[in-house]
Design an enzyme around this catalytic site. Structure first.
Site, PDB file in Angstrom:
ATOM      1  N   ASN A  88       0.794  -1.232   0.000  1.00  4.43           N
ATOM      2  CA  ASN A  88       0.000   0.000   0.000  1.00  4.43           C
ATOM      3  C   ASN A  88       0.827   1.283   0.000  1.00  4.43           C
ATOM      4  OD1 ASN A  88      -2.477   1.731   0.861  1.00  4.43           O
ATOM      5  ND2 ASN A  88      -0.951   2.028   2.475  1.00  4.43           N
ATOM      6  N   TYR A 153       2.924   9.656 -11.402  1.00  2.36           N
ATOM      7  CA  TYR A 153       1.971   8.930 -10.551  1.00  2.36           C
ATOM      8  C   TYR A 153       1.120   7.946 -11.368  1.00  2.36           C
ATOM      9  CZ  TYR A 153      -1.467   8.007  -6.885  1.00  2.36           C
ATOM     10  OH  TYR A 153      -2.293   7.387  -5.981  1.00  2.36           O
ATOM     11  N   LYS A 157       1.112   3.731 -11.395  1.00  2.00           N
ATOM     12  CA  LYS A 157      -0.060   2.908 -11.058  1.00  2.00           C
ATOM     13  C   LYS A 157      -0.490   2.014 -12.234  1.00  2.00           C
ATOM     14  CE  LYS A 157      -0.465   4.303  -6.758  1.00  2.00           C
ATOM     15  NZ  LYS A 157      -0.170   3.403  -5.628  1.00  2.00           N
TER      16      LYS A 157
HETATM   17  P1  NAD Z   1      -0.666   8.723   2.838  1.00  2.00           P
HETATM   18  O1  NAD Z   1       0.314   9.717   2.339  1.00  2.00           O
HETATM   19  O2  NAD Z   1      -1.622   9.099   3.912  1.00  2.00           O
HETATM   20  O3  NAD Z   1       0.079   7.391   3.285  1.00  2.00           O
HETATM   21  C1  NAD Z   1       1.111   6.846   2.525  1.00  2.00           C
HETATM   22  C2  NAD Z   1       1.804   5.786   3.314  1.00  2.00           C
HETATM   23  O4  NAD Z   1       2.911   5.306   2.546  1.00  2.00           O
HETATM   24  C3  NAD Z   1       2.363   6.308   4.642  1.00  2.00           C
HETATM   25  O5  NAD Z   1       2.174   5.341   5.631  1.00  2.00           O
HETATM   26  C4  NAD Z   1       3.848   6.492   4.331  1.00  2.00           C
HETATM   27  O6  NAD Z   1       4.658   6.330   5.468  1.00  2.00           O
HETATM   28  C5  NAD Z   1       4.069   5.361   3.346  1.00  2.00           C
HETATM   29  N1  NAD Z   1       5.261   5.606   2.547  1.00  2.00           N
HETATM   30  C6  NAD Z   1       5.484   6.623   1.686  1.00  2.00           C
HETATM   31  N2  NAD Z   1       6.734   6.514   1.194  1.00  2.00           N
HETATM   32  C7  NAD Z   1       7.299   5.410   1.754  1.00  2.00           C
HETATM   33  C8  NAD Z   1       8.534   4.760   1.638  1.00  2.00           C
HETATM   34  N3  NAD Z   1       9.502   5.234   0.864  1.00  2.00           N
HETATM   35  N4  NAD Z   1       8.747   3.646   2.371  1.00  2.00           N
HETATM   36  C9  NAD Z   1       7.782   3.155   3.173  1.00  2.00           C
HETATM   37  N5  NAD Z   1       6.583   3.714   3.320  1.00  2.00           N
HETATM   38  C10 NAD Z   1       6.344   4.822   2.615  1.00  2.00           C
HETATM   39  O7  NAD Z   1      -1.426   8.236   1.540  1.00  2.00           O
HETATM   40  P2  NAD Z   1      -2.735   7.354   1.313  1.00  2.00           P
HETATM   41  O8  NAD Z   1      -3.728   8.246   0.665  1.00  2.00           O
HETATM   42  O9  NAD Z   1      -3.119   6.577   2.507  1.00  2.00           O
HETATM   43  O10 NAD Z   1      -2.188   6.390   0.161  1.00  2.00           O
HETATM   44  C11 NAD Z   1      -2.016   5.007   0.321  1.00  2.00           C
HETATM   45  C12 NAD Z   1      -1.996   4.377  -1.044  1.00  2.00           C
HETATM   46  O11 NAD Z   1      -3.245   4.630  -1.702  1.00  2.00           O
HETATM   47  C13 NAD Z   1      -0.914   4.904  -1.978  1.00  2.00           C
HETATM   48  O12 NAD Z   1      -0.370   3.851  -2.732  1.00  2.00           O
HETATM   49  C14 NAD Z   1      -1.681   5.854  -2.891  1.00  2.00           C
HETATM   50  O13 NAD Z   1      -1.064   6.001  -4.144  1.00  2.00           O
HETATM   51  C15 NAD Z   1      -3.002   5.149  -2.990  1.00  2.00           C
HETATM   52  N6  NAD Z   1      -4.136   5.991  -3.395  1.00  2.00           N
HETATM   53  C16 NAD Z   1      -4.583   6.991  -2.603  1.00  2.00           C
HETATM   54  C17 NAD Z   1      -5.660   7.752  -3.016  1.00  2.00           C
HETATM   55  C18 NAD Z   1      -6.217   8.865  -2.178  1.00  2.00           C
HETATM   56  O14 NAD Z   1      -7.076   9.599  -2.682  1.00  2.00           O
HETATM   57  N7  NAD Z   1      -5.808   9.036  -0.939  1.00  2.00           N
HETATM   58  C19 NAD Z   1      -6.279   7.486  -4.234  1.00  2.00           C
HETATM   59  C20 NAD Z   1      -5.795   6.448  -5.020  1.00  2.00           C
HETATM   60  C21 NAD Z   1      -4.731   5.695  -4.583  1.00  2.00           C
END
Ligand code: NAD
Length: 245
Positions: A88, A153, A157
């Protein structure tokens, strides 16, 4: 739904990953949250004390195969198995192509793609030896439509979807299912960083009339990890309120 199983959730310290970790814990699994730094992992664990010994934390560099293999083996040794990997962790970008540096491009591909490859390889080795498992990757709705800036990005994906379908075909013989969840706009730090007028415009354009909550995504992660999804592999499940932006 996951009693007796063990899961690793990367990026499990906040946002969607923390919601997945909680959902898995609430459904009886042992969970290791993987974060980028010991500090953030410990902070997240401090909010999960109600689950006692069933939750732990690791913080390997997710792009370092040896460090990841060692950390995943620690989890397997502690809980006796590794059944579920939730890939994730992720970062996003809105940088224009004209300003995009190679360093920024490499960074997003490292976190969003290379880490998924490295973690999947380490987990699959353990899962194959124990007779099976489940890998679930976090894709995004942008892997359907692209986005008008920050091309790294959506590129990353789209790659996650390709990895999901390929590994599903390769690992089926080892009883390892590989699926992805593609969230739409979900209420986490990543979305809070968007300009408010853009966030409001996005919500107004979603047919179900709201942005997603982290729990909406965690529910899909629960289904795909559970035995209810025993015949489901190679899919990218959209959880986006039918958004089309
Ligand atoms: P967030 O920024 O709240 O959390 C991201 C997480 O990834 C955090 O726990 C962070 O510590 C971890 N992370 C980032 N870089 C890292 C690294 N180098 N090593 C280890 N951990 C790392 O983001 P989120 O919204 O919870 O996103 C989680 C996933 O969902 C991501 O893959 C994101 O692309 C995807 N996503 C999010 C959304 C959205 O709208 N929030 C939409 C589509 C996809």
């Amino acid at each position: 739904m996951l009693k007796g199983k063990t899961a690793i959730v990367t990026g499990g310290t906040r946002g969607i990953g923390l919601a997945i970790a909680r959902k898995y814990l609430d459904n009886g699994a042992n969970v290791a949250i993987a974060g980028s730094r010991q500090e953030t992992v410990e902070k997240a664990l401090a909010g999960l004390t109600e689950y006692g010994e069933r939750v732990t934390g690791i913080w390997p560099d997710l792009c370092d195969p040896a460090a990841v293999a060692e950390a995943f083996e620690q989890v397997r040794a502690r809980f006796g198995r590794l059944d579920i990997l939730a890939n994730n962790a992720g970062i996003s970008s809105r940088t224009s192509l004209y300003d995009y540096t190679l360093d920024e491009f490499r960074k997003i591909m490292d976190v969003n793609v290379t880490a998924v490859f490295v973690c999947s390889q380490a987990a699959a080795r353990i899962m194959k030896a124990q007779g099976g498992g489940v890998i679930i990757n976090t894709s995004s709705m942008v892997a359907e439509y692209g986005q008008p800036s920050g091309c790294g990005y959506p590129i990353s994906k789209f790659a996650v979807n390709g990895l999901t379908r390929s590994l599903a075909r390769e690992l089926a013989k080892d009883h390892i299912r590989v699926n992805a969840v593609a969230p739409g706009v979900t209420r986490t730090d990543m979305v809070s960083a968007l300009p408010p007028e853009l966030a409001a415009r996005i919500a107004a354009g979603i047919p179900l009339g709201r942005v997603g909550e982290p729990e909406d995504i965690a529910n899909a992660y629960l289904f795909l990890a559970s035995d209810q999804a025993d015949y489901v592999t190679g899919v990218t499940l959209r959880v986006d309120g039918a958004a089309m932006t």
